[in-house]
Design a protein around this motif. Structure first.
Motif, PDB file in Angstrom:
ATOM      1  N   THR A  22      -0.471  10.473  -3.844  1.00  0.00           N
ATOM      2  CA  THR A  22      -1.914  10.535  -3.640  1.00  0.00           C
ATOM      3  C   THR A  22      -2.653  10.967  -4.894  1.00  0.00           C
ATOM      4  O   THR A  22      -3.816  10.599  -5.091  1.00  0.00           O
ATOM      5  CB  THR A  22      -2.227  11.503  -2.477  1.00  0.00           C
ATOM      6  N   ARG A  67      -8.540  12.383  -0.692  1.00  0.00           N
ATOM      7  CA  ARG A  67      -7.315  12.965  -1.242  1.00  0.00           C
ATOM      8  C   ARG A  67      -7.167  14.428  -0.832  1.00  0.00           C
ATOM      9  O   ARG A  67      -6.066  14.895  -0.542  1.00  0.00           O
ATOM     10  CB  ARG A  67      -7.304  12.826  -2.767  1.00  0.00           C
ATOM     11  N   THR A 104      -5.555   3.727  -2.535  1.00  0.00           N
ATOM     12  CA  THR A 104      -6.811   4.456  -2.426  1.00  0.00           C
ATOM     13  C   THR A 104      -7.842   3.659  -1.642  1.00  0.00           C
ATOM     14  O   THR A 104      -8.527   4.179  -0.769  1.00  0.00           O
ATOM     15  CB  THR A 104      -7.347   4.784  -3.832  1.00  0.00           C
TER      16      THR A 104
END
Length: 471
Positions: A142, A24, A9
């Motif tokens: 993700t 995302r 991330t």
């Protein structure tokens, strides 16, 4: 693919200085664009077949190869694509898939002969086999939270499903406005944009130790490809090669330390039965799209746009019923929906017996609508049945096997339906072929219903592979 770690991330956020949530979301819709193209190319080409056949002087067997050249390779390499992602990293495999798919689409748009076009379609299938499991794996990594992941995969599946009704309509508009080549050129700018976004947004992922089952992939491709060729070319000797390759595939998978197709998953009666039902479903579904397209344009003399609109009743109910069937399956188990869908589909195909050389669209419409409702009831339920008996850590592999079974069934269906129906220019014999296909398809789906009744659990242990339902 394991859930994304915090390192993923932060890396992506540094590359794109936006909030983690927006990043995302951007990744999700980039992956959806790739999958939309994979699904779109299953149906968009069908409406273009009469036009490109006339321009490239292609007969029905060559038109069949334009369709199955894509689906045969996709089915044969689908599980290999997932394994490559595990070993090499899914981000890199998705980028490779986009590049291969885009280059092959451009080659199809430039094709000067049917053979050239078929070769391009086969290479498109390679790209699609990398994209289908890769995009799902990127989304899974993700969205580490289970609830967010389920929602994201639901969006991915829903957008993918929209490609089914969009294909005939978009294909018809493009063909009527500018010919068949834009059907393929459309992919190129979308692929380029998706590749740039993937490179900038998706961080490198963790690779797993292992190897790819090349012998399994090779024997699977040889078995399916030669089987389809034997049907289209009506060559029994090639059929024997297909049988020999299938036996070799089973032998290779039994001996492999890391098989492409873990045969242990098929020891469950429900898993084996559900995969056979899935293959039968796409055998009739995709085979029907081919012959119905030829019937509408060559027998009823509808234009490409009119044919695309006329095919919408075959896809819209399928898309709309997907979420409903998922909820019904969670509540009642997969068996009731599977049985209802198969019986409705059998009735729909028997309606083809009413078609005559002078029949209008109204005679075909009940088949389109009822078959779509039947497939809408079937799809989510049969995927659930296919993965329910698999151990939790192997549910993804079980879903991939079901995808491959559906793609293989569809490729064989296009080959068989085209061979039985024959040249649409001979209206009387083509309609007679439709009658035979209706009778045989109804018998096949009723046999599949009997198989499902004997193998699929009535209740319990439903753990659908979210995102696979509408593929």
């Amino acid at each position: 693919m394991p859930p994304a770690c915090p390192r993923h991330t932060s890396a992506a956020t540094e590359a794109f200085p936006v909030s983690a949530g927006r990043m995302r979301t951007a990744i999700l819709f980039t992956m959806c664009a790739g999958m939309f193209l994979v699904q779109l190319d299953v149906t968009v080409v069908n409406v273009a077949l009469p036009t490109l056949g006339s321009e490239l002087h292609a007969d029905v067997p060559q038109l069949q190869w334009v369709v199955v050249g894509y689906s045969v390779v996709l089915a044969a390499l689908l599980l290999t694509g997932g394994a490559l992602g595990d070993v090499l990293g899914h981000r890199g495999v998705v980028l490779t898939g986009l590049a291969v798919f885009g280059a092959a689409s451009a080659a199809c748009g430039l094709a000067q002969s049917a053979g050239w076009l078929v070769a391009g379609r086969a290479v498109q299938g390679v790209g699609a086999a990398l994209l289908l499991p890769g995009t799902m794996a990127v989304i899974t990594g993700t969205f580490p939270d289970r609830t967010e992941r389920a929602r994201a995969l639901g969006i991915w599946a829903g957008i993918s499903a929209l490609a089914l009704p969009a294909g005939p309509l978009l294909g018809g508009i493009l063909v009527q406005a500018a010919g068949w080549r834009p059907v393929f050129w459309l992919n190129v700018p979308i692929v380029a944009a998706a590749a740039v976004a993937t490179r900038r947004l998706v961080p490198p992922d963790v690779r797993k130790p292992g190897r790819v089952d090349i012998p399994g992939a090779a024997t699977a491709a040889l078995a399916l490809g030669s089987g389809v060729y034997a049907v289209i070319a009506k060559t029994p000797w090639v059929g024997l090669l297909a049988v020999a390759a299938a036996v070799a595939f089973v032998a290779v998978e039994q001996r492999s330390a890391e098989p492409m197709l873990p045969l242990s998953l098929l020891r469950s009666r429900q898993t084996a039965g559900a995969n056979l039902v899935s293959a039968a479903m796409n055998f009739v579904g995709l085979g029907s799209v081919l012959v119905f397209t030829l019937y509408l344009q060559d027998v009823l003399e509808a234009g490409p746009i009119a044919a695309g609109v006329a095919l919408l009743p075959m896809f819209v109910p399928l898309v709309l019923l997907g979420p409903v069937t998922g909820r019904l399956t969670a509540k009642f188990g997969p068996r009731p929906q599977i049985l209802a869908g198969l019986v409705l589909g059998a009735a729909a195909m028997l309606n083809l017996l009413r078609i005559g050389p002078g029949s209008g669209y109204g005679t075909l419409l009940p088949t389109l609508l009822v078959l779509s409702v039947g497939m809408g009831l079937l799809t989510a339920a049969v995927v659930t049945a296919a993965v329910s008996d698999a151990p939790g850590e192997r549910a993804g592999i079980a879903g991939g096997i079901n995808n491959a079974a559906r793609q293989a069934g569809g490729a064989l269906g296009v080959a068989v339906f085209g061979a039985v129906a024959g040249e649409p220019a001979a209206h009387a014999s083509f309609v007679h072929g439709l009658h035979l296909l209706g009778f045989v398809s109804a018998g096949l789906w009723l046999a599949a219903a009997a198989l499902a009744a004997a193998t699929v659990h009535s209740r319990g242990r439903e753990k659908a592979s979210c995102g696979d339902e509408l593929i």
